[in-house]
Design a protein around this motif. Structure first.
Motif, PDB file in Angstrom:
ATOM      1  N   PRO A  32       0.795  -1.230   0.000  1.00 52.47           N
ATOM      2  CA  PRO A  32       0.000   0.000   0.000  1.00 52.47           C
ATOM      3  C   PRO A  32       0.825   1.277   0.000  1.00 52.47           C
ATOM      4  O   PRO A  32       0.263   2.366  -0.100  1.00 52.47           O
ATOM      5  N   ASP A  33       2.164   1.146   0.129  1.00 51.84           N
ATOM      6  CA  ASP A  33       3.000   2.339   0.192  1.00 51.84           C
ATOM      7  C   ASP A  33       4.441   1.990  -0.175  1.00 51.84           C
ATOM      8  O   ASP A  33       4.804   0.815  -0.282  1.00 51.84           O
ATOM      9  N   GLY A  34       5.256   3.037  -0.351  1.00 59.07           N
ATOM     10  CA  GLY A  34       6.634   2.861  -0.767  1.00 59.07           C
ATOM     11  C   GLY A  34       7.501   2.059   0.198  1.00 59.07           C
ATOM     12  O   GLY A  34       8.185   1.122  -0.212  1.00 59.07           O
ATOM     13  N   PRO A  35       7.513   2.395   1.497  1.00 61.90           N
ATOM     14  CA  PRO A  35       8.355   1.641   2.423  1.00 61.90           C
ATOM     15  C   PRO A  35       8.020   0.149   2.474  1.00 61.90           C
ATOM     16  O   PRO A  35       8.915  -0.696   2.488  1.00 61.90           O
ATOM     17  N   THR A  36       6.737  -0.175   2.466  1.00 59.92           N
ATOM     18  CA  THR A  36       6.333  -1.576   2.459  1.00 59.92           C
ATOM     19  C   THR A  36       6.759  -2.238   1.150  1.00 59.92           C
ATOM     20  O   THR A  36       7.221  -3.383   1.135  1.00 59.92           O
ATOM     21  N   GLY A  37       6.633  -1.512   0.048  1.00 54.60           N
ATOM     22  CA  GLY A  37       7.057  -2.035  -1.245  1.00 54.60           C
ATOM     23  C   GLY A  37       8.540  -2.340  -1.268  1.00 54.60           C
ATOM     24  O   GLY A  37       8.973  -3.389  -1.751  1.00 54.60           O
ATOM     25  N   LEU A  38       9.358  -1.437  -0.729  1.00 61.85           N
ATOM     26  CA  LEU A  38      10.803  -1.660  -0.702  1.00 61.85           C
ATOM     27  C   LEU A  38      11.163  -2.872   0.153  1.00 61.85           C
ATOM     28  O   LEU A  38      12.050  -3.655  -0.198  1.00 61.85           O
ATOM     29  N   GLN A  39      10.440  -3.060   1.244  1.00 69.06           N
ATOM     30  CA  GLN A  39      10.668  -4.235   2.088  1.00 69.06           C
ATOM     31  C   GLN A  39      10.337  -5.515   1.321  1.00 69.06           C
ATOM     32  O   GLN A  39      11.088  -6.487   1.359  1.00 69.06           O
ATOM     33  N   ASP A  47      10.271  -9.961 -10.432  1.00 67.45           N
ATOM     34  CA  ASP A  47      10.797  -9.755 -11.777  1.00 67.45           C
ATOM     35  C   ASP A  47      10.435  -8.372 -12.290  1.00 67.45           C
ATOM     36  O   ASP A  47      11.192  -7.768 -13.056  1.00 67.45           O
ATOM     37  N   SER A  48       9.244  -7.890 -11.887  1.00 69.59           N
ATOM     38  CA  SER A  48       8.748  -6.586 -12.334  1.00 69.59           C
ATOM     39  C   SER A  48       8.039  -5.886 -11.189  1.00 69.59           C
ATOM     40  O   SER A  48       7.475  -6.532 -10.308  1.00 69.59           O
ATOM     41  N   ILE A  49       8.061  -4.566 -11.259  1.00 70.37           N
ATOM     42  CA  ILE A  49       7.413  -3.738 -10.247  1.00 70.37           C
ATOM     43  C   ILE A  49       6.535  -2.718 -10.962  1.00 70.37           C
ATOM     44  O   ILE A  49       6.982  -2.054 -11.898  1.00 70.37           O
ATOM     45  N   LEU A  50       5.287  -2.604 -10.519  1.00 72.36           N
ATOM     46  CA  LEU A  50       4.378  -1.553 -10.977  1.00 72.36           C
ATOM     47  C   LEU A  50       4.170  -0.630  -9.793  1.00 72.36           C
ATOM     48  O   LEU A  50       3.758  -1.078  -8.720  1.00 72.36           O
ATOM     49  N   CYS A  51       4.470   0.649  -9.955  1.00 78.26           N
ATOM     50  CA  CYS A  51       4.439   1.569  -8.820  1.00 78.26           C
ATOM     51  C   CYS A  51       3.713   2.860  -9.169  1.00 78.26           C
ATOM     52  O   CYS A  51       4.039   3.508 -10.153  1.00 78.26           O
ATOM     53  N   ASP A  52       2.762   3.212  -8.322  1.00 78.13           N
ATOM     54  CA  ASP A  52       2.088   4.497  -8.439  1.00 78.13           C
ATOM     55  C   ASP A  52       3.099   5.610  -8.163  1.00 78.13           C
ATOM     56  O   ASP A  52       4.120   5.388  -7.506  1.00 78.13           O
ATOM     57  N   ILE A  53       2.834   6.797  -8.645  1.00 77.72           N
ATOM     58  CA  ILE A  53       3.724   7.926  -8.373  1.00 77.72           C
ATOM     59  C   ILE A  53       3.234   8.726  -7.169  1.00 77.72           C
ATOM     60  O   ILE A  53       3.987   8.950  -6.221  1.00 77.72           O
ATOM     61  N   LEU A  54       1.983   9.135  -7.189  1.00 76.61           N
ATOM     62  CA  LEU A  54       1.463   9.989  -6.125  1.00 76.61           C
ATOM     63  C   LEU A  54       0.959   9.138  -4.965  1.00 76.61           C
ATOM     64  O   LEU A  54      -0.163   8.637  -4.984  1.00 76.61           O
ATOM     65  N   MET A  55       1.811   8.995  -3.955  1.00 77.12           N
ATOM     66  CA  MET A  55       1.456   8.264  -2.741  1.00 77.12           C
ATOM     67  C   MET A  55       1.896   9.111  -1.556  1.00 77.12           C
ATOM     68  O   MET A  55       2.896   9.826  -1.640  1.00 77.12           O
ATOM     69  N   GLY A  57       3.643  10.181   1.904  1.00 77.69           N
ATOM     70  CA  GLY A  57       4.905   9.779   2.530  1.00 77.69           C
ATOM     71  C   GLY A  57       6.016   9.653   1.505  1.00 77.69           C
ATOM     72  O   GLY A  57       6.708  10.612   1.220  1.00 77.69           O
ATOM     73  N   MET A  58       6.155   8.505   0.936  1.00 85.52           N
ATOM     74  CA  MET A  58       7.206   8.226  -0.050  1.00 85.52           C
ATOM     75  C   MET A  58       6.554   8.055  -1.417  1.00 85.52           C
ATOM     76  O   MET A  58       5.822   7.100  -1.643  1.00 85.52           O
ATOM     77  N   ASP A  59       6.815   8.985  -2.332  1.00 82.30           N
ATOM     78  CA  ASP A  59       6.200   8.868  -3.658  1.00 82.30           C
ATOM     79  C   ASP A  59       6.952   7.850  -4.518  1.00 82.30           C
ATOM     80  O   ASP A  59       8.001   7.327  -4.125  1.00 82.30           O
ATOM     81  N   GLY A  60       6.402   7.572  -5.662  1.00 86.27           N
ATOM     82  CA  GLY A  60       6.994   6.581  -6.560  1.00 86.27           C
ATOM     83  C   GLY A  60       8.383   6.943  -7.043  1.00 86.27           C
ATOM     84  O   GLY A  60       9.227   6.062  -7.249  1.00 86.27           O
ATOM     85  N   TYR A  61       8.650   8.231  -7.215  1.00 88.28           N
ATOM     86  CA  TYR A  61       9.987   8.649  -7.636  1.00 88.28           C
ATOM     87  C   TYR A  61      11.022   8.275  -6.566  1.00 88.28           C
ATOM     88  O   TYR A  61      12.115   7.805  -6.878  1.00 88.28           O
ATOM     89  N   ALA A  62      10.661   8.487  -5.294  1.00 84.20           N
ATOM     90  CA  ALA A  62      11.570   8.129  -4.195  1.00 84.20           C
ATOM     91  C   ALA A  62      11.763   6.615  -4.120  1.00 84.20           C
ATOM     92  O   ALA A  62      12.866   6.146  -3.830  1.00 84.20           O
ATOM     93  N   PHE A  80       6.188   2.814 -13.843  1.00 83.25           N
ATOM     94  CA  PHE A  80       5.295   3.719 -13.142  1.00 83.25           C
ATOM     95  C   PHE A  80       3.905   3.522 -13.689  1.00 83.25           C
ATOM     96  O   PHE A  80       3.722   3.285 -14.889  1.00 83.25           O
ATOM     97  N   MET A  81       2.911   3.613 -12.816  1.00 80.33           N
ATOM     98  CA  MET A  81       1.518   3.661 -13.268  1.00 80.33           C
ATOM     99  C   MET A  81       0.902   4.872 -12.587  1.00 80.33           C
ATOM    100  O   MET A  81       0.954   5.010 -11.376  1.00 80.33           O
ATOM    101  N   SER A  82       0.411   5.771 -13.417  1.00 80.73           N
ATOM    102  CA  SER A  82      -0.054   7.047 -12.892  1.00 80.73           C
ATOM    103  C   SER A  82      -1.104   7.665 -13.805  1.00 80.73           C
ATOM    104  O   SER A  82      -1.123   7.403 -15.001  1.00 80.73           O
ATOM    105  N   ALA A  83      -1.940   8.490 -13.204  1.00 84.30           N
ATOM    106  CA  ALA A  83      -2.904   9.263 -13.990  1.00 84.30           C
ATOM    107  C   ALA A  83      -2.246  10.499 -14.594  1.00 84.30           C
ATOM    108  O   ALA A  83      -2.829  11.163 -15.436  1.00 84.30           O
ATOM    109  N   GLN A  84      -1.028  10.800 -14.174  1.00 82.47           N
ATOM    110  CA  GLN A  84      -0.289  11.934 -14.732  1.00 82.47           C
ATOM    111  C   GLN A  84       0.162  11.550 -16.134  1.00 82.47           C
ATOM    112  O   GLN A  84       1.089  10.765 -16.309  1.00 82.47           O
ATOM    113  N   ALA A  85      -0.511  12.106 -17.124  1.00 84.67           N
ATOM    114  CA  ALA A  85      -0.311  11.675 -18.501  1.00 84.67           C
ATOM    115  C   ALA A  85       0.525  12.631 -19.346  1.00 84.67           C
ATOM    116  O   ALA A  85       0.718  12.395 -20.538  1.00 84.67           O
TER     117      ALA A  85
END
Length: 116
Positions: A32-39, A47-55, A57-62, A80-85
């Motif tokens: 549900p968030d960047g820190p948990t994803g990194l763990q 093999d692959s990671i799909l990550c939202d940008i706008l989250m 605390g820690m955004d997808g860029y971080a 990245f998966m984002s609505a920012q087009a």
């Protein structure tokens, strides 16, 4: 079987993406968030990671910056998966080292294209 990690703070989008990937035959984990994803990246080595940008605390860029640091395995493809087009948003993601950029809402075909 390829393993995919979905990092997305929106529960409905996360659950729908996970379900779709599972139906397409992938082994899927989610965060549900960047820190948990990194763990999870360290634990399951996807093999692959799909990550939202706008989250919060820690955004997808971080997340991507941290992933590409020396502390992590750098072999996973990262989308990245984002609505920012805007083109500038996509270019920023690619400049940071993302493999690709998936614009929400996306179709099954667009999602599957990330893994071919």
């Amino acid at each position: 079987m390829k393993t995919v990690l979905v990092i997305e703070d929106n529960l409905a989008i996360r659950e729908n993406t996970v379900e779709l990937l599972e139906l397409l035959g992938f082994q899927v984990a989610s965060a549900p968030d960047g820190p948990t994803g990194l763990q999870l990246i360290q634990e399951i080595r996807p093999d692959s990671i799909l990550c939202d940008i706008l989250m919060p605390g820690m955004d997808g860029y971080a997340v991507l910056r941290e992933l590409r640091s020396q502390r992590y395995d750098q072999t996973a493809s990262f989308y990245f998966m984002s609505a920012q087009a805007e083109m500038s948003d996509r270019q920023k993601g690619i400049a940071l080292g993302a493999t690709g950029y998936l614009i929400k809402p996306f179709t099954e075909k667009e999602l599957l294209a990330c893994f071919n």
